[in-house]
Design a protein around this motif. Structure first.
Motif, PDB file in Angstrom:
ATOM      1  N   TYR A 255       0.795  -1.228   0.000  1.00 19.43           N
ATOM      2  CA  TYR A 255       0.000   0.000   0.000  1.00 19.43           C
ATOM      3  C   TYR A 255       0.828   1.280   0.000  1.00 19.43           C
ATOM      4  CZ  TYR A 255      -2.723   3.821   2.144  1.00 19.43           C
ATOM      5  OH  TYR A 255      -3.290   5.033   2.440  1.00 19.43           O
ATOM      6  N   ASP A 300      -6.856   4.168  -5.273  1.00 17.93           N
ATOM      7  CA  ASP A 300      -5.893   4.099  -6.355  1.00 17.93           C
ATOM      8  C   ASP A 300      -5.038   2.829  -6.324  1.00 17.93           C
ATOM      9  OD1 ASP A 300      -5.798   6.238  -8.132  1.00 17.93           O
ATOM     10  OD2 ASP A 300      -4.837   7.557  -6.725  1.00 17.93           O
ATOM     11  N   THR A 301      -4.650   2.452  -5.099  1.00 24.19           N
ATOM     12  CA  THR A 301      -3.494   1.572  -4.989  1.00 24.19           C
ATOM     13  C   THR A 301      -3.714   0.177  -5.561  1.00 24.19           C
ATOM     14  OG1 THR A 301      -2.750   2.882  -3.136  1.00 24.19           O
ATOM     15  CG2 THR A 301      -1.761   0.726  -3.321  1.00 24.19           C
ATOM     16  N   ARG A 329      -5.411  10.370   0.760  1.00 28.13           N
ATOM     17  CA  ARG A 329      -5.551   8.953   1.095  1.00 28.13           C
ATOM     18  C   ARG A 329      -6.355   8.839   2.398  1.00 28.13           C
ATOM     19  NH1 ARG A 329       0.058   5.777   0.383  1.00 28.13           N
ATOM     20  NH2 ARG A 329      -0.932   4.446  -1.161  1.00 28.13           N
ATOM     21  N   THR A 330      -7.337   7.950   2.404  1.00 26.77           N
ATOM     22  CA  THR A 330      -8.210   7.872   3.584  1.00 26.77           C
ATOM     23  C   THR A 330      -7.565   7.091   4.721  1.00 26.77           C
ATOM     24  OG1 THR A 330      -9.329   6.136   2.372  1.00 26.77           O
ATOM     25  CG2 THR A 330     -10.491   8.180   2.610  1.00 26.77           C
ATOM     26  N   PHE A 331      -6.827   6.043   4.382  1.00 28.17           N
ATOM     27  CA  PHE A 331      -6.289   5.178   5.433  1.00 28.17           C
ATOM     28  C   PHE A 331      -5.374   5.939   6.385  1.00 28.17           C
ATOM     29  CE2 PHE A 331      -2.809   2.436   6.860  1.00 28.17           C
ATOM     30  CZ  PHE A 331      -3.535   1.590   7.681  1.00 28.17           C
ATOM     31  N   LYS A 346     -14.616  10.611  -1.844  1.00 29.83           N
ATOM     32  CA  LYS A 346     -13.470  10.344  -2.708  1.00 29.83           C
ATOM     33  C   LYS A 346     -13.824   9.489  -3.922  1.00 29.83           C
ATOM     34  CE  LYS A 346      -9.335   7.661  -2.229  1.00 29.83           C
ATOM     35  NZ  LYS A 346      -8.294   7.185  -1.332  1.00 29.83           N
ATOM     36  N   ASP A 363      -9.208  -4.713  -3.864  1.00 30.13           N
ATOM     37  CA  ASP A 363      -8.459  -3.707  -3.112  1.00 30.13           C
ATOM     38  C   ASP A 363      -7.088  -4.279  -2.775  1.00 30.13           C
ATOM     39  OD1 ASP A 363      -7.895  -1.265  -2.072  1.00 30.13           O
ATOM     40  OD2 ASP A 363      -9.636  -1.166  -0.753  1.00 30.13           O
ATOM     41  N   ASP A 364      -6.148  -3.361  -2.511  1.00 29.67           N
ATOM     42  CA  ASP A 364      -4.796  -3.838  -2.170  1.00 29.67           C
ATOM     43  C   ASP A 364      -4.792  -4.483  -0.791  1.00 29.67           C
ATOM     44  OD1 ASP A 364      -4.891  -0.608  -1.978  1.00 29.67           O
ATOM     45  OD2 ASP A 364      -4.010  -1.460  -0.171  1.00 29.67           O
ATOM     46  N   SER A 365      -5.632  -3.977   0.109  1.00 29.14           N
ATOM     47  CA  SER A 365      -5.683  -4.514   1.472  1.00 29.14           C
ATOM     48  C   SER A 365      -6.987  -4.093   2.116  1.00 29.14           C
ATOM     49  CB  SER A 365      -4.511  -3.964   2.296  1.00 29.14           C
ATOM     50  OG  SER A 365      -4.536  -2.548   2.289  1.00 29.14           O
ATOM     51  N   ILE A 366      -7.384  -4.860   3.125  1.00 28.28           N
ATOM     52  CA  ILE A 366      -8.557  -4.491   3.924  1.00 28.28           C
ATOM     53  C   ILE A 366      -8.035  -4.372   5.350  1.00 28.28           C
ATOM     54  CG2 ILE A 366     -10.863  -5.194   4.685  1.00 28.28           C
ATOM     55  CD1 ILE A 366     -10.934  -7.045   2.177  1.00 28.28           C
ATOM     56  N   VAL A 367      -8.071  -3.172   5.898  1.00 30.73           N
ATOM     57  CA  VAL A 367      -7.466  -2.977   7.220  1.00 30.73           C
ATOM     58  C   VAL A 367      -8.577  -2.816   8.268  1.00 30.73           C
ATOM     59  CG1 VAL A 367      -5.842  -1.642   8.585  1.00 30.73           C
ATOM     60  CG2 VAL A 367      -5.443  -1.949   6.140  1.00 30.73           C
ATOM     61  N   ARG A 368      -9.170  -1.649   8.324  1.00 33.76           N
ATOM     62  CA  ARG A 368     -10.299  -1.475   9.259  1.00 33.76           C
ATOM     63  C   ARG A 368     -11.619  -1.865   8.588  1.00 33.76           C
ATOM     64  NH1 ARG A 368      -6.872   2.984   9.727  1.00 33.76           N
ATOM     65  NH2 ARG A 368      -5.849   3.146  11.748  1.00 33.76           N
ATOM     66  N   GLY A 369     -11.579  -1.971   7.273  1.00 38.29           N
ATOM     67  CA  GLY A 369     -12.787  -2.301   6.529  1.00 38.29           C
ATOM     68  C   GLY A 369     -13.609  -1.067   6.167  1.00 38.29           C
ATOM     69  N   THR A 370     -13.077   0.106   6.490  1.00 37.79           N
ATOM     70  CA  THR A 370     -13.792   1.367   6.224  1.00 37.79           C
ATOM     71  C   THR A 370     -14.146   1.480   4.742  1.00 37.79           C
ATOM     72  OG1 THR A 370     -12.219   2.281   7.794  1.00 37.79           O
ATOM     73  CG2 THR A 370     -13.654   3.862   6.675  1.00 37.79           C
ATOM     74  N   THR A 371     -13.164   1.233   3.889  1.00 32.21           N
ATOM     75  CA  THR A 371     -13.368   1.418   2.453  1.00 32.21           C
ATOM     76  C   THR A 371     -14.278   0.331   1.895  1.00 32.21           C
ATOM     77  OG1 THR A 371     -11.111   2.250   2.367  1.00 32.21           O
ATOM     78  CG2 THR A 371     -12.137   1.710   0.252  1.00 32.21           C
TER      79      THR A 371
HETATM   80  O1  LIG Z   1      -9.807  -1.161   5.173  1.00 34.53           O
HETATM   81  P1  LIG Z   1      -9.433   0.268   5.278  1.00 34.53           P
HETATM   82  O2  LIG Z   1      -9.196   0.656   6.709  1.00 34.53           O
HETATM   83  O3  LIG Z   1     -10.377   1.180   4.583  1.00 34.53           O
HETATM   84  O4  LIG Z   1      -7.993   0.462   4.638  1.00 34.53           O
HETATM   85  C1  LIG Z   1      -7.625  -0.048   3.384  1.00 34.53           C
HETATM   86  C2  LIG Z   1      -7.904   0.947   2.288  1.00 34.53           C
HETATM   87  O5  LIG Z   1      -7.200   2.197   2.537  1.00 34.53           O
HETATM   88  C3  LIG Z   1      -6.252   2.433   1.512  1.00 34.53           C
HETATM   89  O6  LIG Z   1      -6.761   3.358   0.555  1.00 34.53           O
HETATM   90  P2  LIG Z   1      -6.489   4.931   0.594  1.00 34.53           P
HETATM   91  O7  LIG Z   1      -7.725   5.641   0.305  1.00 34.53           O
HETATM   92  O8  LIG Z   1      -5.813   5.318   1.873  1.00 34.53           O
HETATM   93  O9  LIG Z   1      -5.400   5.226  -0.525  1.00 34.53           O
HETATM   94  P3  LIG Z   1      -5.316   4.903  -2.095  1.00 34.53           P
HETATM   95  O10 LIG Z   1      -6.081   5.966  -2.814  1.00 34.53           O
HETATM   96  O11 LIG Z   1      -3.851   4.963  -2.363  1.00 34.53           O
HETATM   97  O12 LIG Z   1      -5.859   3.541  -2.373  1.00 34.53           O
HETATM   98  C4  LIG Z   1      -6.034   1.088   0.856  1.00 34.53           C
HETATM   99  O13 LIG Z   1      -5.646   1.240  -0.493  1.00 34.53           O
HETATM  100  C5  LIG Z   1      -7.395   0.449   0.962  1.00 34.53           C
HETATM  101  O14 LIG Z   1      -8.234   0.918  -0.069  1.00 34.53           O
END
Ligand SMILES: O=P(O)(O)OC[C@H]1O[C@H](OP(=O)(O)OP(=O)(O)O)[C@H](O)[C@@H]1O
Ligand SMILES: NC(=O)CC[C@H](N)C(=O)O
Ligand SMILES: [Mg+2]
Length: 488
Positions: A255, A300-301, A329-331, A346, A363-371
């Motif tokens: 990420y 984006d990522t 970036r939201t994360f 966004k 998605d590249d990753s799921i961390v908190r699941g917010t996105t």
């Molecule tokens: O599960 P979450 O807690 O939501 O975190 C994961 C998301 O946050 C990051 O995106 P981010 O908007 O930060 O940046 P990006 O535009 O580079 O993808 C990442 O790419 C995931 O989409």
């Protein structure tokens, strides 16, 4: 994660440091700062906000000199206040400014030592200010000011500090001193540029900063290695720690870093593409009769991985979400409320890419699941018949303690949950994660077979070891609740 950059140039460096910071902005959006020296005086300008908010013509005109360092911050310790923006400065010995990317995990022990043994005071809650004072003390006890003395000082730091750190210091009367922790968890790369028959040198978190500033990438700083670039442009280097295990942070490839960066000789773009290939193959293995009509990245990522998944599956790739380029970036935003609100502001769907289709979101990753929670609902609202979700990284189940602000396990959607439970919470028709072993092989790629990484937030294994009570202490200081209370 923060972004750091330092230059020893032939002419003034402030404008170039500013440009370097804008290229590293994705690593930290909370605060920014630049420190420069003209050999007689050091000047530091810093504050909260994006690089473009912090500096104006006036502040830039005050930053004189051919040597300087710069920082953009994503806090992992202390507060979000402007007094914790970097670079930090101490006037003894000599006058030192420091920019740090990473996170120390023995800050409280060091803080006590710094006061009681080193007789120095630390003004903020920042781990980086503690680190600066440790370095300052270790340099002060040397008998002279020289590159060798700086190497011994870094040796002292490496014996005392624990955690992830990539550091650039500017020392009056000497030049730049840059070093990387003994496990090389945080990235740091060295470059040079020939000008008027001499070399200028730059050190940065990511090679993309070197590219944009016109420096050629020489090499990454090695685990426990320090580099000194003197005021008159000499480059010296030395290993300053007992041989550590090299464990660069895998989350940089997942990420954090820009895809156009090379990190430890691995192209981030290619690493992400390979993650897409292995995940696509897993989907084919586990769901050979899938009914996916279209693969859609969550910008984006995830784009690099999503394109390769589509190729492996042999289905269409479509940009179904448009990203507002003026939302960051939201994360890496500091609070959950802000993160949650930002996803909708966004990303906006193009309904015709969803209507009546079975879509695989990536998605590249799921961390908190917010996105992912919001995006899956947005895809349904846009008319998708079924919504599947693929994560190019495995489930994030454990805190990151080396420079990524995910301190609280209970805030992670996959913590203590099975994949089926996460699937239900996110509300998709099925969810598939990359396997950890596949991700490591994919990131290492064919040129670095067997290379190991720091994968702690996926595996729960911490290469530095972790002191008793550290996780509890971290959680009490840095959970979303604790941050909200502090801000109030
Ligand atoms: O599960 P979450 O807690 O939501 O975190 C994961 C998301 O946050 C990051 O995106 P981010 O908007 O930060 O940046 P990006 O535009 O580079 O993808 C990442 O790419 C995931 O989409
Ligand atoms: N993300 C980082 O690298 C943070 C650096 C430092 N720990 C701070 O909070 O300022
Ligand atoms: Mg994203």
């Amino acid at each position: 994660m923060c972004g750091i950059v330092g230059i020893v140039g032939i002419h003034d460096v402030a404008a170039r440091l500013y440009d370097g910071l804008t290229v590293l902005q994705h690593r930290g959006q909370d605060a920014a700062g630049i420190a420069t020296s003209n050999g007689r005086q050091m000047r530091v300008e810093k504050g909260n906000g994006l690089v473009s908010d912090v500096f104006d013509e006036n502040s830039m005109s005050l930053l004189h000199g051919n040597i300087g360092i710069a920082h953009c911050r994503y806090p992992t310790a202390g507060s979000e206040g402007s007094d914790e923006a970097q670079p930090f400065y101490v006037n003894s010995p000599y006058g030192i400014a420091l920019a740090h990317n990473g996170n120390l995990i023995n800050t409280e022990t060091l803080r006590k030592e710094v006061f009681e043994q080193d007789r120095r005071s630390v003004n903020t809650q920042s781990d980086s200010e503690v680190l600066l004072n440790v370095f300052a003390h270790e340099l002060a006890i040397q008998s002279e000011l020289s590159p060798e003395a700086a190497f011994r000082a870094v040796e002292g730091v490496n014996k005392r500090a624990k955690g992830g750190y990539a550091v650039i210091c500017m020392v009056m009367g000497l030049g730049l001193v840059a070093f990387r922790d003994p496990n090389a968890i945080r990235p740091l790369v060295l470059g040079r540029r020939e000008l008027e028959g001499q070399f200028e040198y730059a050190v940065a978190s990511e090679s993309v900063a070197l590219d944009v500033l016109g420096f050629e990438r020489m090499r990454d700083i090695e685990p426990g290695e320090a580099v000194v670039i003197t005021n008159d442009g000499r480059l010296l280097h030395q290993h300053c720690a007992a041989q550590g295990l090299m464990r660069p942070c895998i989350f940089e490839y997942v990420y954090f870093a820009r895809p156009d960066s090379m990190m430890d000789n691995i192209s981030v773009h290619k690493a992400r593409m390979r993650m897409g290939v292995t995940l696509g193959e897993k989907i084919l293995r586990e769901r050979p009769d899938h009914d996916i009509d279209v693969v859609i990245p969550i910008p984006d990522t995830s784009r690099d991985a999503a394109l390769e998944i589509a190729n492996v599956l042999g289905v269409k790739y479509r940009e179904g979400f448009i990203k507002n380029r003026y939302v960051g970036r939201t994360f890496i935003m500091p609070g959950q409320q802000e993160r949650s609100k930002s996803v909708r502001r966004k990303l906006n769907p193009i309904p015709l890419e969803f209507k009546g289709r079975v879509v695989l979101l990536v998605d590249d990753s799921i961390v908190r699941g917010t996105t992912s929670k919001q995006i899956v609902q947005m895809a349904r609202d846009a008319g998708a018949k079924k919504v599947y979700l693929a994560s190019a990284a495995p489930p994030v189940r454990y805190p990151n303690i080396y420079g990524i602000d995910m301190p609280t396990p209970t805030e992670l959607i996959a913590h203590d949950r099975s994949e089926a439970e996460v699937e239900r919470l996110i509300g998709c028709d099925w969810l598939i994660y990359q396997d950890l072993a596949d991700m490591e092989v994919a990131v290492a790629g064919p040129k670095h077979p067997g290379m190991k990484f720091d994968t702690s937030c996926f595996s729960g294994e911490y290469v530095t070891g972790v002191g008793e009570g550290y996780f509890e202490q971290l959680q009490s200081q840095r959970s979303d609740d604790a941050k909200t209370k502090r801000r109030a």
